[in-house]
Design an enzyme around this catalytic site. Structure first.
Site, PDB file in Angstrom:
ATOM      1  NE  ARG A  53      -3.145   0.341   3.153  1.00 16.44           N
ATOM      2  CZ  ARG A  53      -2.595   0.371   4.388  1.00 16.44           C
ATOM      3  NH1 ARG A  53      -1.858   1.392   4.767  1.00 16.44           N
ATOM      4  NH2 ARG A  53      -2.810  -0.606   5.235  1.00 16.44           N
ATOM      5  CE1 TYR A 105     -15.660  13.566 -15.421  1.00 21.77           C
ATOM      6  CE2 TYR A 105     -15.371  13.220 -13.082  1.00 21.77           C
ATOM      7  CZ  TYR A 105     -15.685  12.741 -14.331  1.00 21.77           C
ATOM      8  OH  TYR A 105     -16.010  11.414 -14.470  1.00 21.77           O
ATOM      9  CG  ASP A 177      -8.885  17.868 -13.750  1.00 21.92           C
ATOM     10  OD1 ASP A 177      -8.214  17.306 -14.637  1.00 21.92           O
ATOM     11  OD2 ASP A 177      -9.911  17.372 -13.245  1.00 21.92           O
ATOM     12  CE  LYS A 202     -12.061  10.258 -17.931  1.00 20.04           C
ATOM     13  NZ  LYS A 202     -12.332  11.483 -17.178  1.00 20.04           N
TER      14      LYS A 202
HETATM   15  C1  LIG Z   1     -12.732  11.765 -15.857  1.00 17.09           C
HETATM   16  C2  LIG Z   1     -12.288  13.011 -15.208  1.00 17.09           C
HETATM   17  C3  LIG Z   1     -12.060  13.067 -13.823  1.00 17.09           C
HETATM   18  C4  LIG Z   1     -12.303  11.880 -12.917  1.00 17.09           C
HETATM   19  O1  LIG Z   1     -11.453  10.818 -13.201  1.00 17.09           O
HETATM   20  P1  LIG Z   1     -11.851   9.265 -12.969  1.00 17.09           P
HETATM   21  O2  LIG Z   1     -10.594   8.568 -13.381  1.00 17.09           O
HETATM   22  O3  LIG Z   1     -13.025   8.959 -13.823  1.00 17.09           O
HETATM   23  O4  LIG Z   1     -12.148   9.110 -11.513  1.00 17.09           O
HETATM   24  C5  LIG Z   1     -11.614  14.260 -13.290  1.00 17.09           C
HETATM   25  N1  LIG Z   1     -11.420  15.347 -14.065  1.00 17.09           N
HETATM   26  C6  LIG Z   1     -11.648  15.328 -15.381  1.00 17.09           C
HETATM   27  C7  LIG Z   1     -11.421  16.567 -16.183  1.00 17.09           C
HETATM   28  C8  LIG Z   1     -12.091  14.176 -16.007  1.00 17.09           C
HETATM   29  O5  LIG Z   1     -12.327  14.186 -17.324  1.00 17.09           O
END
Ligand SMILES: *Cc1c(COP(=O)(O)O)cnc(C)c1O
Length: 384
Positions: A53, A105, A177, A202
């Site tokens: 962990r 998001y 982000d 992504k």
């Molecule tokens: C998908 C996404 C998230 C969340 O990520 P997960 O891997 O689905 O938990 C956060 N910010 C943005 C801009 C996203 O596109």
């Protein structure tokens, strides 16, 4: 490769940073260390690994790799982008405030408004493409500014350097982000931000086969806190997902180039199409954030939103495409099409959707890396 990767180009770092050949065998690919614990040679003599962990070599390789690509001191990998954002928000104490891009998001909005609202953390939802509004909303209590740029799905651009300066003057930290741009196109830390967040689900992994998230910090102090919360709360990325993500990153540069060249061509086509009312893509010279984007990023990415005027027209388009797949998510090699109002943003109340510019006729594309002719032909036929 031999020697250090520091100072080398993006792709060289993407392929090699954190990934020296494995010492026992010389394996070129970082192995999946599928273990929960590590033997100590004698009491008080470990090889630096105690329990998985806390540290796992496959995860560490990914964390070092992302730290190199974002130009930070350390990275920490989590089981999802939301897990990473949850850990980021532990920087904030009760009675302090977080200033968020209004259009973050949906999962980030839900986490703040429906989960962490139990903990007396104040939230300010601000249009971060407007610096005056950012300045007006900053208070002595603001501990963190959380910026998403470009925003989803309306592609508003926030000026990371200017916001960092405003926030730092008030003693607040800035997290960005960077999921939509990936480190290939944008490095927020170099623009003055303190922490970068990625949903590696992504573009970073890019193959729609793993969920993950990463935080990269510019300071040892934040990095230490994230490591501490990572081992305390335990929302770690698995060895297998770390391996997949490392594998995905090796082609990040070539994928992003192709996502973008396809997206630029499609944005131009849509902008000239009689059935399309408007196109939201920061690469279009007329788009509101175009200049800032040109200054702070090296590209415009693969995400496009456009307005077709009504739910019925959006539905007919979405039902008729063949190469684009109707699905949520983004950033994979395959092209996706979605309807934000009823899919990704369904949990946002209609009045707020309207405020954010998410109407019933808005369609979002995550442009993949298939042949451009097939993508263009598909959209033209479906719009036809
Ligand atoms: C998908 C996404 C998230 C969340 O990520 P997960 O891997 O689905 O938990 C956060 N910010 C943005 C801009 C996203 O596109």
């Amino acid at each position: 490769m031999k020697g250090t990767v520091e100072g080398r180009g993006f792709s060289t770092r993407a392929i090699h940073a954190g990934q020296a050949p494995e010492p026992t065998t010389g394996a070129v690919a970082v192995p999946i260390f599928q273990t929960s614990t590590y033997v100590h040679e004698a009491l008080g003599e470990s090889k630096g690994f105690d329990y998985a962990r806390t540290t796992n070599p496959t995860r560490t390789a990914l964390e070092q790799n992302m730290a190199s690509l974002e130009g930070g001191v350390r990275g920490h990998a989590f089981a999802s982008g939301m897990a990473a954002i949850t850990v980021l928000l532990t920087l904030v104490r009760s009675d302090e405030r977080v200033l968020f891009s209004a259009n973050v998001y949906g999962g980030t909005y839900r986490l703040m408004s429906k989960v962490l609202d139990r903990y007396r953390i104040g939230c300010d939802w601000v249009d971060t493409s407007d610096l005056d509004r950012v300045e007006a909303a900053l208070t002595e209590k603001t501990r963190l500014v959380f910026v998403e740029t470009p925003t989803n799905p309306t592609m508003e651009i926030a000026d990371i350097a200017a916001i960092s300066e405003l926030a730092h003057r008030r003693g607040a930290k800035v997290a960005v982000d960077n999921t939509f741009m990936s480190p290939y196109f944008q490095n927020p830390l170099a623009l003055g931000a303190d922490i970068v967040v990625h949903s590696t689900t992504k573009f970073v992994n890019g193959h729609s086969d793993s969920i993950g998230g990463v935080l990269v910090s510019s300071s040892e102090e934040d990095a230490e806190w994230f490591a501490f919360v990572q081992k305390s709360a335990g929302g770690i990325l698995s060895p297998f997902d770390s391996f997949l993500t490392l594998r995905g990153i090796k082609t990040l540069a070539v994928r992003m180039e192709r996502h973008e060249s396809n997206a630029r061509a499609i944005a131009a086509l849509l902008a000239a199409h009689p059935k399309v009312h408007s196109v939201l893509y920061p690469g279009l010279p007329a788009s509101p954030g175009h200049e800032i984007q040109q200054r702070q990023a090296r590209g415009f990415g693969g995400m496009i939103a456009f307005e077709v005027g009504s739910y019925e027209r959006a539905k007919s388009l979405l039902d008729r495409v063949e190469v684009f797949s109707l699905a949520e998510s983004l950033g994979g090699v395959e092209s996706l099409i979605s309807h934000p109002a009823s899919m990704t943003h369904a949990s946002v109340p209609p009045a707020r959707q309207q405020e954010l510019g998410i109407g019933p006729g808005l369609v979002r594309l995550s442009v993949g890396i298939e042949d451009l002719d097939d993508l263009v032909g598909d959209l033209e036929a479906a719009l036809g």
